[in-house]
Design an enzyme around this catalytic site. Structure first.
Site, mmCIF file in Angstrom:
data_model
loop_
_atom_site.group_PDB
_atom_site.id
_atom_site.type_symbol
_atom_site.label_atom_id
_atom_site.label_comp_id
_atom_site.label_asym_id
_atom_site.label_seq_id
_atom_site.Cartn_x
_atom_site.Cartn_y
_atom_site.Cartn_z
ATOM 1 N N TYR A 164 0.825 -1.207 0.000
ATOM 2 C CA TYR A 164 0.000 0.000 0.000
ATOM 3 C C TYR A 164 0.857 1.254 0.000
ATOM 4 O O TYR A 164 2.045 1.216 0.324
ATOM 5 C CB TYR A 164 -0.976 -0.004 1.184
ATOM 6 N N THR A 166 2.242 4.061 1.403
ATOM 7 C CA THR A 166 2.452 4.564 2.761
ATOM 8 C C THR A 166 2.926 6.017 2.775
ATOM 9 O O THR A 166 3.514 6.511 1.812
ATOM 10 C CB THR A 166 3.507 3.709 3.497
ATOM 11 N N GLU A 178 6.545 -0.439 14.076
ATOM 12 C CA GLU A 178 5.242 -0.859 14.605
ATOM 13 C C GLU A 178 5.497 -1.570 15.928
ATOM 14 O O GLU A 178 6.226 -2.561 15.957
ATOM 15 C CB GLU A 178 4.615 -1.824 13.590
#
Length: 313
Positions: A164, A166, A178
């Site tokens: 995706y 980002t 994360e």
């Protein structure tokens, strides 16, 4: 005999993003602190800029206002004509792109660290977007080694359809950080400490690299995304089963064919099909209910990096 290494340009500009998702508070808290007192993130000869990416979402302590800021850094959204009618995050994405991008531009940032929390039991996780990036593989190896014995996992999101667009992807070297488990809208001291250490080691690596240290060839274990799994649903599209207790909190652990994945209200277990061992991540992530993702299946592999050294030395 001279060693064969890849000469990389020195790193000049680094950004640390917090609040890409406004309810993931560790990054917000650290970036706000570093904006007031940035001594611990400064390194000689390096410009390090802490930055709150989605201030309106941070103020409301919500993931986003109109749409997910961490999914819209694609050419279509970045190229839209700026107007008040655009979703807030699309306007914000264009502002961020002009401030920190474009990738490989004259004044663009070399590295963007984007700080995130997950409600899943993923511990310290580094997110890699490109399996052929020697510099980042070397950096991640350094961070993993420095954090040991605390585990640090690498999640590779390189995939033709599942990758995706980002927020950090506008940098030459995008790094997702994360750390979990942590509920949305909550600060935990242990999670805070882990994220702070990850940034410290990353900046130390950059400093050593800029000083001319040569990093020999290395290899790291990574978990590469292969599929996203939705919750079982009824004919109305409502969730019909929850994550099975045997799978809950078991991120990064092997899930074998036949192992339980979901449990219905009447006690029926739904097992993993197929004939491959997978490694689940983002198990029961709160933010992914709206994305219809119960967890992601990954496969485990090794990535190798060549020796690197700064080209200035």
């Amino acid at each position: 005999m001279t060693s064969c290494h890849i000469a990389e340009e020195p790193i000049k500009k680094v950004a640390i993003f917090g609040g890409t998702h406004g309810n993931e508070l560790t990054g917000v808290f650290l970036v706000k602190h570093w904006l007031e007192n940035g001594a611990e993130i400064q390194r000689t000869g390096l410009e390090v800029k802490p930055f709150i990416t989605n201030p309106r979402a941070v103020k409301k302590c919500t993931r986003y206002i109109d749409c997910d800021l961490n999914r819209i850094f694609d050419l279509e959204n970045l190229g839209k004509k700026m107007s008040e009618d655009l979703p807030y995050e699309v306007r914000r994405a264009q502002e961020i792109y002009h401030l920190f991008g474009p990738k490989d531009g004259e004044d663009s940032y070399d590295i963007i660290f984007d700080l995130h929390n997950t409600t899943s039991n993923m511990g310290c996780t580094l997110i890699l977007e490109d399996s052929r990036n020697n510099f980042l593989i070397q950096m991640f190896h350094y961070i993993k080694t420095s954090l040991a014995p605390l585990p640090c996992y690498v999640y590779l999101i390189e995939h033709p359809s599942l990758k995706y667009a980002t927020t950090r992807s506008i940098a030459k070297y995008p790094v997702g950080i994360e750390v979990g488990p942590q509920p949305q809208g909550v600060l935990r001291a242990d999670i805070l400490d882990q994220m702070r250490k990850m940034i410290k080691h990353a900046l130390d690596f950059i400093h050593h690299f800029n000083e001319g240290k040569e990093f020999p060839p290395c290899a790291i274990e990574v978990y590469k995304i292969i599929e996203k799994v939705d919750y079982p649903r009824d004919e109305n599209g409502e969730i019909a089963a929850v994550i099975h207790p045997n799978l809950q909190d078991q991120d990064w652990k092997p899930l074998h064919p036949g192992d339980p994945m979901f449990l219905t209200l009447d006690g029926k277990t739904m097992p993993l099909g197929g004939d491959c061992i997978v490694y689940p991540v983002f198990v029961n992530e709160a933010a992914y209910y709206e994305k219809k993702e119960a967890f992601a299946k990954t496969t485990k592999l090794m990535l190798n990096a060549k020796s690197i050294r700064c080209s200035v030395h």
